[in-house]
Design a protein around this motif. Structure first.
Motif, PDB file in Angstrom:
ATOM      1  N   THR A  82      28.436  23.142  57.431  1.00  0.00           N
ATOM      2  CA  THR A  82      29.006  24.391  57.940  1.00  0.00           C
ATOM      3  C   THR A  82      29.176  24.335  59.453  1.00  0.00           C
TER       4      THR A  82
ATOM      5  N   PRO B  47      34.663  23.295  59.102  1.00  0.00           N
ATOM      6  CA  PRO B  47      33.659  22.812  58.155  1.00  0.00           C
ATOM      7  C   PRO B  47      34.055  21.465  57.533  1.00  0.00           C
TER       8      PRO B  47
ATOM      9  N   CYS C  98      39.296  22.825  55.615  1.00  0.00           N
ATOM     10  CA  CYS C  98      38.109  21.979  55.522  1.00  0.00           C
ATOM     11  C   CYS C  98      38.503  20.514  55.646  1.00  0.00           C
TER      12      CYS C  98
END
Length: 233
Positions: free
Chosen positions: A232, A206, A152
């Motif tokens: 997302t 993400p 992430c």
């Protein structure tokens, strides 16, 4: 959201604290303390820092865009050297990579070298953007996150998430708990710039947006506790 390897984006202005320019050591030490908790918990941490506390891009028609962007790249390197040293005094091991040679101040980026540093438990700083003009540090962190196969991108901002309009202008602005990158692009919400958004969408990377000013915000985000907005892919 499980976090084994994350890339954290810090704004240069945020590191300047109340002074708005240069460095605020107390602010940087607070960030260092939170990152250290995550490193000790086994999270691999990469960091990209903007250069806005020194340079805000092309400020004069007299300066060529390419030269302005080069000044910005150097500003991010200064930031990474400073923050890296504060991290070291807080007991962490660090390494700084740049996409171009900077003498003995940094190491030339390669994926293999960066991976080796992650495995050694070092906090890895990716300075100098992409090494090319016309690309922001947003694009730089998207590129490195994809290349380093991060779980992430964490965006520590002055605002506590993604809103449907500017909450400073519109008191009724709605905050999203979760939104897709496609929606961010379609609604022009400018979480990161368009180039970075498209890269993240194409490579299913993400992002999480949260407030740098929230107590333990960085530490919580690195443990997958996002008190902001999850974007997302």
């Amino acid at each position: 959201m499980e976090m084994k390897r994350v890339l954290l984006k810090l704004s240069g202005e945020a590191l300047a604290g109340p002074k708005k320019t240069g460095f605020d050591e107390d602010t940087v030490r607070e960030v260092a303390g939170q990152v250290k908790l995550s490193v000790e918990a086994g999270v691999q941490v990469g960091i990209v820092i903007g250069g806005g506390n020194f340079w805000r891009g092309r400020t004069s028609e007299a300066i060529d865009r390419t030269k302005a962007d080069q000044i910005g790249m150097l500003a991010t390197i200064m930031n990474c050297i400073y923050v890296s040293e504060i991290f070291r005094t807080e007991g962490m091991k660090t390494e700084i990579f740049t996409p171009f040679a900077c003498g003995a101040m940094t190491k030339l980026f390669s994926k293999d070298s960066a991976n080796a540093c992650f495995k050694e438990g070092k906090v890895v700083f990716f300075a100098g953007g992409t090494g090319h003009p016309y690309f922001s540090t947003d694009t730089g962190i998207a590129l490195r996150a994809i290349e380093m196969e991060a779980d992430c991108i964490l965006l520590a901002k002055a605002i506590d998430g993604v809103y449907d309009s500017d909450p400073k202008v519109n008191p009724a602005a709605k905050k999203y708990d979760r939104i897709s990158i496609q929606e961010v692009i379609d609604k022009q919400l400018a979480v990161v710039d368009l180039t970075a958004s498209i890269m993240c969408m194409e490579h299913k990377m993400p992002m999480a947006v949260f407030s740098l000013n929230e107590k333990d915000g960085i530490a919580n985000a690195m443990q997958g506790k996002i008190n902001g907005t999850i974007v997302t892919a």
